[in-house]
Scaffold this motif. Structure first.
Motif, mmCIF file in Angstrom:
data_model
loop_
_atom_site.group_PDB
_atom_site.id
_atom_site.type_symbol
_atom_site.label_atom_id
_atom_site.label_comp_id
_atom_site.label_asym_id
_atom_site.label_seq_id
_atom_site.Cartn_x
_atom_site.Cartn_y
_atom_site.Cartn_z
ATOM 1 N N THR A 132 0.826 -1.205 0.000
ATOM 2 C CA THR A 132 0.000 0.000 0.000
ATOM 3 C C THR A 132 0.861 1.256 0.000
ATOM 4 O O THR A 132 0.585 2.216 -0.732
ATOM 5 N N ALA A 133 1.911 1.263 0.815
ATOM 6 C CA ALA A 133 2.798 2.429 0.859
ATOM 7 C C ALA A 133 3.476 2.655 -0.490
ATOM 8 O O ALA A 133 3.555 3.791 -0.982
ATOM 9 N N LEU A 151 11.869 3.156 -0.423
ATOM 10 C CA LEU A 151 12.266 2.398 0.762
ATOM 11 C C LEU A 151 11.967 3.164 2.051
ATOM 12 O O LEU A 151 11.549 2.576 3.050
ATOM 13 N N LEU A 152 12.177 4.493 2.019
ATOM 14 C CA LEU A 152 11.891 5.297 3.207
ATOM 15 C C LEU A 152 10.391 5.294 3.513
ATOM 16 O O LEU A 152 9.985 5.156 4.670
ATOM 17 N N VAL A 153 9.564 5.445 2.466
ATOM 18 C CA VAL A 153 8.115 5.438 2.671
ATOM 19 C C VAL A 153 7.672 4.094 3.243
ATOM 20 O O VAL A 153 6.865 4.029 4.179
ATOM 21 N N ILE A 154 8.197 3.011 2.690
ATOM 22 C CA ILE A 154 7.829 1.676 3.184
ATOM 23 C C ILE A 154 8.295 1.493 4.621
ATOM 24 O O ILE A 154 7.565 0.956 5.470
ATOM 25 N N ALA A 155 9.516 1.958 4.918
ATOM 26 C CA ALA A 155 10.049 1.818 6.281
ATOM 27 C C ALA A 155 9.207 2.598 7.284
ATOM 28 O O ALA A 155 8.891 2.100 8.374
ATOM 29 N N LEU A 192 -5.575 -0.674 5.727
ATOM 30 C CA LEU A 192 -4.854 0.234 4.830
ATOM 31 C C LEU A 192 -5.162 -0.085 3.369
ATOM 32 O O LEU A 192 -5.314 0.826 2.544
ATOM 33 N N VAL A 193 -5.246 -1.370 3.037
ATOM 34 C CA VAL A 193 -5.591 -1.748 1.662
ATOM 35 C C VAL A 193 -6.990 -1.262 1.317
ATOM 36 O O VAL A 193 -7.231 -0.722 0.221
#
Length: 327
Positions: A132-133, A151-155, A192-193
């Motif tokens: 989702t991110a 990667l930052l957004v997912i983290a 979130l989905v």
């Protein structure tokens, strides 16, 4: 009440912390080691109370002159008639007494999904959060793809999800005996989905069929989905009363939705989130008929005539017209 008797110490939420069997009366309670039931509580006396037969086949608790007394329903009492559900507080200790003939509630149907625990729901939940991110960032990205940004957004998303799920897991451990951390991660991932799917679907449908209200009030649906997530979190912790949990979440929805609408009204003078559709999609998705230039100018003329009428009325009434301070 028939012997043997079982003295239970209770937590604040009513859960049984400890249960001790005593075979005969009287039952002496206190902090001293010569009692039948020892209270590990500094706010109780060495010989605090005694439980005796009331002469009619029941039990009565009699205080032995302790400093802090024996409390029932918020009142200090010298003697308390004991039933199977009577809770008495001695110092900081809540306890009740039940006999061997106490009727227990019927067996509950086990609705717990024991196979749906641990790593599987946790990994699925983390995967849905990461996907989702990444999708949200990709749809809003107007520049060339940057792996570090993704990667930052997912983290950040996974970190926030872990904190959110940890709070619910702590509550689950505190009130439901098991943490079920993986289940709470899965609930968050599904939520979130659902929010992302609704946001994208509402943008497409609103653009395709000119249904602006879908995007003007889409935050209300997001709040509703958030309340649904809270319901399933609570249901995981306490599955016995779904009706009460649903009612509490409906109240939460009403409060959250109302505060959002009032905030919009205060900031912009209207209830809607946005005055226009912010998502512009490819023209091939449009199914609503286009308006001609004549329609546009006709609407503009109607708007101008309305503004002129309001200005004329303001001048006649002596009120200043609303055009940068000039009359």
């Amino acid at each position: 009440m028939r012997a043997p008797y079982f003295i239970e110490t209770l937590a604040r939420n009513g859960e049984v912390l400890n249960r001790q069997q005593v075979n005969a009366l009287p039952i002496r309670l206190g902090r001293g080691y010569d009692n039948d039931f020892i209270l590990d509580d500094a706010h109780t006396a060495a010989r605090h109370a005694v439980i005796e037969d009331d002469g009619a086949g029941g039990l009565v608790l009699r205080d032995l002159g302790s400093q802090n007394g024996s409390i029932h329903r918020g009142r200090r009492q010298s003697s308390i008639v004991l039933g199977g559900d009577t809770v008495v507080r001695l110092g900081h200790t809540n306890l009740r007494v039940r006999g061997a003939d106490f009727a227990v509630a019927p067996e509950l149907t086990d609705t717990t999904m024991h196979a749906w625990e641990g790593g599987t729901p946790a990994l699925l939940g983390l995967g849905m959060m990461a996907a989702t991110a990444a999708l949200t960032n990709w749809l809003s990205d107007t520049q060339s793809a940057d792996a570090v940004a993704y990667l930052l957004v997912i983290a950040y998303t996974l970190g926030g999800g872990l904190v959110w799920s940890s709070v619910w897991a702590f509550g689950n451990r505190l009130f439901g005996r098991h943490a079920r951390f993986g289940r709470h991660l899965f609930i968050l991932g599904c939520g979130l989905v659902a929010m992302e799917l609704f946001t994208q679907a509402s943008n497409v449908v609103a653009y395709a069929f000119s249904l602006e209200w879908l995007v003007r009030y889409d935050r209300q649906m997001v709040i509703a989905l958030l309340c649904c997530m809270v319901f399933f979190h609570l249901r995981t912790i306490k599955p016995r009363h779904p009706g009460r949990l649903a009612a509490a979440c409906l109240v939460l929805l009403a409060i959250g939705s109302g505060l959002d609408l009032m905030s919009n009204l205060q900031l912009t003078g209207r209830l809607a989130d946005e005055p226009y559709m912010s998502a512009i999609l490819p023209p091939v998705l449009r199914h609503s008929p286009d308006h001609t230039l004549d329609d546009f100018f006709h609407q503009a003329a109607k708007l101008k005539s309305g503004v002129d009428a309001e200005r004329a009325a303001a001048i006649q009434s002596g009120a200043p017209a609303d055009d940068d301070g000039e009359e």
